[in-house]
Design an enzyme around this catalytic site. Structure first.
Site, short mmCIF file in Angstrom:
data_model
loop_
_atom_site.label_atom_id
_atom_site.label_comp_id
_atom_site.label_asym_id
_atom_site.label_seq_id
_atom_site.Cartn_x
_atom_site.Cartn_y
_atom_site.Cartn_z
N SER A 40 30.28 -33.43 50.59
CA SER A 40 30.05 -34.48 51.58
C SER A 40 30.49 -34.01 52.96
O SER A 40 30.03 -32.99 53.45
CB SER A 40 30.75 -35.77 51.15
OG SER A 40 30.33 -36.86 51.92
N ASP A 171 25.00 -37.78 47.85
CA ASP A 171 26.37 -37.31 48.07
C ASP A 171 27.00 -36.73 46.79
O ASP A 171 27.07 -37.40 45.76
CB ASP A 171 27.20 -38.49 48.56
CG ASP A 171 28.54 -38.09 49.15
OD1 ASP A 171 29.08 -37.04 48.75
OD2 ASP A 171 29.04 -38.83 50.01
#
Length: 320
Positions: A40, A171
């Site tokens: 991320s 993500d």
């Protein structure tokens, strides 16, 4: 190995901490590691390091663009999040395109592993530099697209269609917000290192002090779904589990964790005070600087020669 957690805008803490270590010790952090693993916001930072940016330059990127990426006039995007992703893809895509340009994953200056999740087939997806002969595909991916995919947290940003076949990526924090175990597995498998040779600097994005209220024990969708209950519990549980297993594998003398404990109101993925994050990073780096110098700064990785892509080595490998 350097492992960088996910955490949205709190990634400012990670890169500010690394920038402070560089300034204090007069070293380039990337010169001390064989592998960088990032999820991320940590994936954005890892790709930035691979692209040749310093932690200070990555920090400047965050400070320049965070207000526009997470703009929420009158709070209406918080309401929109009930049925659509809170922010449009373009908010994050445009600055990522600007900073990475046309660079490909295969042009990274060091080995990288970037966790994402493929919601189209319900499978983990690790985007890797071509640091092993079998890693033939990911080197063609643009860095900006890889950064966008690993940072596209559900309900915050839409999934990203990536690669030649339009994989639906989101993500990597869904399963590896703390990517330390991912890096250890890579070191043992594709780098063929014994566990005794592995040392890790794991950098977090702050941990909350609050515990969940007893009313949550028997709660349903309304209780658990209300931010930040479910998200914070999931990310915290995954991170704690990864660290515990890594410590079991490596021991305390080869696993170094840098993080800070803060009140939960500091932890919003898209609403943080950059000055507060930088100040906390300064404090933690001051304490850790002597440890980094003694335990990590003397290591120098072997030269990295990618197997594929524009910078691929020009020799024939008998084992390919």
């Amino acid at each position: 190995m350097l492992a960088l957690d996910g955490g949205g805008l709190r990634g400012i803490f990670e890169v500010a901490l690394l920038a402070a270590l560089e300034l204090d010790l007069g070293v380039r952090v990337v010169d001390c590691f064989d592998l960088v693993v990032g999820t991320s916001t940590g994936g954005i930072a890892a790709l930035g390091l691979g692209a040749g940016m310093s932690p200070a330059e990555i920090l400047a990127f965050y400070l320049e663009h965070h207000r526009r990426i997470f703009a929420n006039p009158l709070g209406w995007r918080t309401v929109r999040r009930l049925w659509r992703a809170k922010y449009p893809t373009a908010r994050l895509e445009q600055p990522l395109r600007q900073v990475f340009g046309d660079r490909l994953v295969g042009e990274s200056q060091m080995p990288l592993v970037i966790p994402t999740y493929n919601i189209g087939v319900n499978a983990v997806c690790l985007i890797k530099t071509p640091h092993h002969p079998r890693l033939r595909r990911d080197h063609r991916l643009p860095m900006w697209q890889t950064a966008l995919a690993t940072a596209s947290a559900p309900t915050f940003f839409p999934a990203v269609r990536a690669g030649d076949h339009g994989d639906r990526l989101v993500d990597g924090g869904l399963w590896a917000n703390n990517p330390t175990l991912v890096g250890i597995a890579e070191a043992v498998s594709l780098f063929e290192r014994d566990l005794a040779e592995v040392a890790v600097l794991s950098v977090g994005t702050l941990t909350g002090t609050d515990t969940r209220r007893p009313q949550l024990d028997g709660g349903g969708f309304l209780a658990w779904g209300r931010s930040p209950n479910l998200i914070s519990v999931l990310l915290g549980a995954q991170g704690a589990g990864a660290l515990g297993l890594a410590e079991h594998l490596l021991g305390n003398d080869r696993l170094f964790r840098l993080d800070a404990v803060v009140p939960d109101e500091v932890l919003a993925l898209d609403r943080c005070d950059p000055a507060e994050l930088i100040a906390r990073a300064s404090h933690e780096s001051r304490l850790f600087s002597p440890v980094f110098q003694a335990a990590l700064s003397g290591h120098r990785p072997d030269p990295y020669h990618p197997h594929y892509g524009p910078n691929a080595r020009k020799v024939t490998h008998a084992h390919t």
